[in-house]
Design a protein around this motif. Sequence first.
Motif, PDB file in Angstrom:
ATOM      1  N   ASN A 146       0.831  -1.191   0.000  1.00  0.00           N
ATOM      2  CA  ASN A 146       0.000   0.000   0.000  1.00  0.00           C
ATOM      3  C   ASN A 146       0.872   1.249   0.000  1.00  0.00           C
ATOM      4  N   ILE A 147       0.331   2.310  -0.600  1.00  0.00           N
ATOM      5  CA  ILE A 147       1.023   3.593  -0.689  1.00  0.00           C
ATOM      6  C   ILE A 147       0.103   4.661  -0.122  1.00  0.00           C
ATOM      7  N   ASP A 148       0.646   5.509   0.727  1.00  0.00           N
ATOM      8  CA  ASP A 148      -0.102   6.666   1.233  1.00  0.00           C
ATOM      9  C   ASP A 148       0.591   7.937   0.760  1.00  0.00           C
ATOM     10  N   VAL A 149      -0.178   8.847   0.174  1.00  0.00           N
ATOM     11  CA  VAL A 149       0.340  10.119  -0.325  1.00  0.00           C
ATOM     12  C   VAL A 149      -0.466  11.243   0.315  1.00  0.00           C
ATOM     13  N   SER A 150       0.217  12.283   0.799  1.00  0.00           N
ATOM     14  CA  SER A 150      -0.498  13.377   1.457  1.00  0.00           C
ATOM     15  C   SER A 150      -0.299  14.695   0.721  1.00  0.00           C
ATOM     16  N   LEU A 151      -1.385  15.436   0.573  1.00  0.00           N
ATOM     17  CA  LEU A 151      -1.307  16.773  -0.005  1.00  0.00           C
ATOM     18  C   LEU A 151      -0.476  17.690   0.887  1.00  0.00           C
ATOM     19  N   PHE A 152      -0.614  17.531   2.201  1.00  0.00           N
ATOM     20  CA  PHE A 152       0.140  18.355   3.142  1.00  0.00           C
ATOM     21  C   PHE A 152       1.645  18.157   2.951  1.00  0.00           C
ATOM     22  N   GLY A 153       2.070  16.915   2.814  1.00  0.00           N
ATOM     23  CA  GLY A 153       3.481  16.633   2.598  1.00  0.00           C
ATOM     24  C   GLY A 153       3.992  17.230   1.302  1.00  0.00           C
ATOM     25  N   CYS A 154       3.151  17.195   0.250  1.00  0.00           N
ATOM     26  CA  CYS A 154       3.537  17.799  -1.036  1.00  0.00           C
ATOM     27  C   CYS A 154       3.687  19.308  -0.911  1.00  0.00           C
ATOM     28  N   ALA A 155       2.785  19.936  -0.149  1.00  0.00           N
ATOM     29  CA  ALA A 155       2.848  21.393   0.023  1.00  0.00           C
ATOM     30  C   ALA A 155       4.118  21.802   0.746  1.00  0.00           C
ATOM     31  N   VAL A 156       4.411  21.149   1.859  1.00  0.00           N
ATOM     32  CA  VAL A 156       5.606  21.499   2.627  1.00  0.00           C
ATOM     33  C   VAL A 156       6.866  21.189   1.823  1.00  0.00           C
ATOM     34  N   GLY A 157       6.836  20.092   1.053  1.00  0.00           N
ATOM     35  CA  GLY A 157       7.992  19.721   0.242  1.00  0.00           C
ATOM     36  C   GLY A 157       8.329  20.726  -0.838  1.00  0.00           C
ATOM     37  N   ALA A 158       7.380  21.593  -1.166  1.00  0.00           N
ATOM     38  CA  ALA A 158       7.611  22.611  -2.202  1.00  0.00           C
ATOM     39  C   ALA A 158       8.226  23.886  -1.648  1.00  0.00           C
ATOM     40  N   LEU A 159       8.479  23.938  -0.343  1.00  0.00           N
ATOM     41  CA  LEU A 159       8.912  25.182   0.296  1.00  0.00           C
ATOM     42  C   LEU A 159      10.418  25.295   0.480  1.00  0.00           C
ATOM     43  N   THR A 160      11.194  24.552  -0.307  1.00  0.00           N
ATOM     44  CA  THR A 160      12.647  24.541  -0.084  1.00  0.00           C
ATOM     45  C   THR A 160      13.311  25.895  -0.301  1.00  0.00           C
ATOM     46  N   THR A 161      12.671  26.793  -1.047  1.00  0.00           N
ATOM     47  CA  THR A 161      13.234  28.139  -1.219  1.00  0.00           C
ATOM     48  C   THR A 161      13.073  28.971   0.049  1.00  0.00           C
ATOM     49  N   PHE A 162      12.014  28.717   0.822  1.00  0.00           N
ATOM     50  CA  PHE A 162      11.682  29.551   1.974  1.00  0.00           C
ATOM     51  C   PHE A 162      12.047  28.905   3.310  1.00  0.00           C
ATOM     52  N   LEU A 163      12.097  27.576   3.365  1.00  0.00           N
ATOM     53  CA  LEU A 163      12.399  26.910   4.630  1.00  0.00           C
ATOM     54  C   LEU A 163      13.763  27.283   5.211  1.00  0.00           C
ATOM     55  N   PRO A 164      14.830  27.460   4.385  1.00  0.00           N
ATOM     56  CA  PRO A 164      16.119  27.815   4.981  1.00  0.00           C
ATOM     57  C   PRO A 164      16.046  29.033   5.895  1.00  0.00           C
ATOM     58  N   ALA A 165      15.406  30.099   5.444  1.00  0.00           N
ATOM     59  CA  ALA A 165      15.295  31.294   6.288  1.00  0.00           C
ATOM     60  C   ALA A 165      14.499  30.992   7.554  1.00  0.00           C
ATOM     61  N   ALA A 166      13.420  30.239   7.395  1.00  0.00           N
ATOM     62  CA  ALA A 166      12.607  29.893   8.564  1.00  0.00           C
ATOM     63  C   ALA A 166      13.398  29.054   9.560  1.00  0.00           C
ATOM     64  N   LEU A 167      14.175  28.105   9.057  1.00  0.00           N
ATOM     65  CA  LEU A 167      14.979  27.252   9.936  1.00  0.00           C
ATOM     66  C   LEU A 167      16.032  28.058  10.683  1.00  0.00           C
ATOM     67  N   ALA A 168      16.535  29.109  10.038  1.00  0.00           N
ATOM     68  CA  ALA A 168      17.567  29.948  10.661  1.00  0.00           C
ATOM     69  C   ALA A 168      16.972  31.020  11.570  1.00  0.00           C
ATOM     70  N   GLY A 169      15.637  31.103  11.615  1.00  0.00           N
ATOM     71  CA  GLY A 169      15.005  32.120  12.436  1.00  0.00           C
ATOM     72  C   GLY A 169      14.957  33.487  11.799  1.00  0.00           C
ATOM     73  N   ASP A 170      15.246  33.553  10.489  1.00  0.00           N
ATOM     74  CA  ASP A 170      15.210  34.827   9.776  1.00  0.00           C
ATOM     75  C   ASP A 170      13.790  35.131   9.307  1.00  0.00           C
ATOM     76  N   PRO A 171      13.463  36.386   9.018  1.00  0.00           N
ATOM     77  CA  PRO A 171      12.128  36.733   8.509  1.00  0.00           C
ATOM     78  C   PRO A 171      11.852  36.051   7.171  1.00  0.00           C
ATOM     79  N   VAL A 172      10.621  35.597   6.992  1.00  0.00           N
ATOM     80  CA  VAL A 172      10.196  34.989   5.733  1.00  0.00           C
ATOM     81  C   VAL A 172       9.068  35.842   5.189  1.00  0.00           C
ATOM     82  N   GLY A 173       9.306  36.478   4.053  1.00  0.00           N
ATOM     83  CA  GLY A 173       8.290  37.365   3.505  1.00  0.00           C
ATOM     84  C   GLY A 173       7.980  37.068   2.057  1.00  0.00           C
ATOM     85  N   ARG A 174       6.848  37.565   1.611  1.00  0.00           N
ATOM     86  CA  ARG A 174       6.481  37.421   0.199  1.00  0.00           C
ATOM     87  C   ARG A 174       7.304  38.391  -0.635  1.00  0.00           C
TER      88      ARG A 174
END
Length: 611
Positions: A146-174
């Motif tokens: 069986n395979i389980d796929v989540s929309l939530f996991g896909c959404a978070v997986g697309a954030l690699t451009t913004f996650l670095p700043a968030a992980l470092a505690g820096d501001p994340v803005g549009r």
Amino acid sequence: MLNDVRILASGEREAVELSATILTQAGAQIASSKSVTMDDFAHDVVIVSSDTCTAAQKSVIARLKASGDTIVCDITAMGQQRAGENTAYADAEIQAMSGLMDTTGFSHGGPVRIGVPFTEISAALYASAAIAAALRVRRIGGLNQNIDVSLFGCAVGALTTFLPAALAGDPVGRIGNRHPSCAPWNAYKTRDGWIVVCTSTEDQWRKIKGAASEPDLEDARFSTLSERVRHVEELDALLEKWTSTMTTAESSSLCERLGIPAGPIVSVEGLAHEPNFALRHENAAARMRAGAIDSETYRHVSLFRESPLSDGARAAASARDDLNLDAGPLAGVKVIEIGQYTTAPLVGKHLAALGADVVKVEAPEGELSRTWSPGQRGTSYFFALNNTDKRTVSLDLKKEDDRAYLRTLLADADVLVENLRPGALVKLGFDRHALSHINPRLTYCSISGFGVRTAYPARPAFDTVIQAMSGLMDLTRSDGEPVKIGASAADILGGQAALLAIVARLAAPSSDEGKFIEIAMQDVAAWSALFAAGNRRSARATESEVARLQTLIKDVAFRDDALSTAIDPNGHAWPVLKLPYRFSRTAASVRRVPGAPERPMLPGTAQLSSI
């Protein structure tokens, strides 16, 4: 690829329909049904969305999963990311909950809902690749799972451009249509529309500055990249003063002559007249010109193209069919990756997570994104997130000894994947005929902005340009103004399509004929835009607030849902993304972050150390 594979699609989610369409393009036979029964083990695969089902249907799906008689792929909003969570959240709600919506829009405005059901599309592509991997396991080992796929996991997986700043505690803005580290990079008004212009090098800046002939651009405020980013408002105003004197076509042609990534913002309806789309998808363009976009239009756009690696292919030994259930569905597969930034690295990352041995070839100085900020111990979070579980080797492909070493790597490889500019490998002596001579059974996947058969052989492309020229930006608007999807959507979707095509090829019975797989990011992005335009569904009203990514990253539940820890060769811990798909019987996981690229001893007799 998946010829004679029988698949039943049953579920309310758009991802179920899209998965069926994708797998049809890979050769599978698809049947659709409003419900599933215990007789459905007659199919090789059943695709469902249990969170949208009645209680009775959920019971049948649970029994079908427990039977072990077929592969069951269940696409839900939360998957196993959040224990006990079975709410059938819609795409817009997942966009809001995950931080994805927070990253789309202009700095002076609010968050913007992405104009295509991005999480449903992403889930469909990952589900299709996971199904192909499970079919390989079934063919080799006779095992259903069986395979389980989540929309939530896909959404978070697309954030690699913004996650670095968030992980470092820096501001994340549009940032709208800008780039956080490069300038000029934006959408600019022309006399009759918009043009996206992206520069990433000093040479490109000098060329566009010279073409604009605007004295103020010589000001010290724009003398360095960091200064241009700091004074981007003034810079953009001067560039738009110049672009507004030309038509969109004139400015696009000029930028192409200069070698600067640029292109118009094309409406979805305008794709029918967009030269590259019309060249590559004649039937779809003709249908669109003859009538309005409907629910079937997107089906006439191919996500990938497969052909023989070489017309003069020689006989070769059969591909390896090794399988170690503890090592993953792609155990025994060897992959060579020559890529950078997002697209090809995303493919290599997932092939490695599925158990393949992935060797990443980097330039002598290492991939540029290694040095981006923020990071730790000399490596960026961005690079770490996109390159897990790979072995890395440093080669200068301008030198013959290094090219010879690459040939030794390719000689026993199963897959080569790259996202270089079309023709770059050819100039180095690695055209399709040469690759076929090195390894007649090689699967070679080339990913580019506009494809090999293209109306723009000299036009470079970045994610923002492809979003503009595929209809994605036209569908995503803030107060009427087109804006790019904050995540690198065109890069990600192109990488996901390549992943599916490669794994589907690996799932096919062993063959002694090499294959060439061509991915054009514009194709995949346009396919997504046309699906959205032709299958508009009324958006469900939502009371979930738009979550801020920099707030989410501090939330223990979010981190447990989205992140795990990987170790580098020195034993240091790194935050990395969990996979958006899970298998019930074979391993698929993210384990390690690579260290510095290894420089092999030449000529190529040295063995790369294992991770």
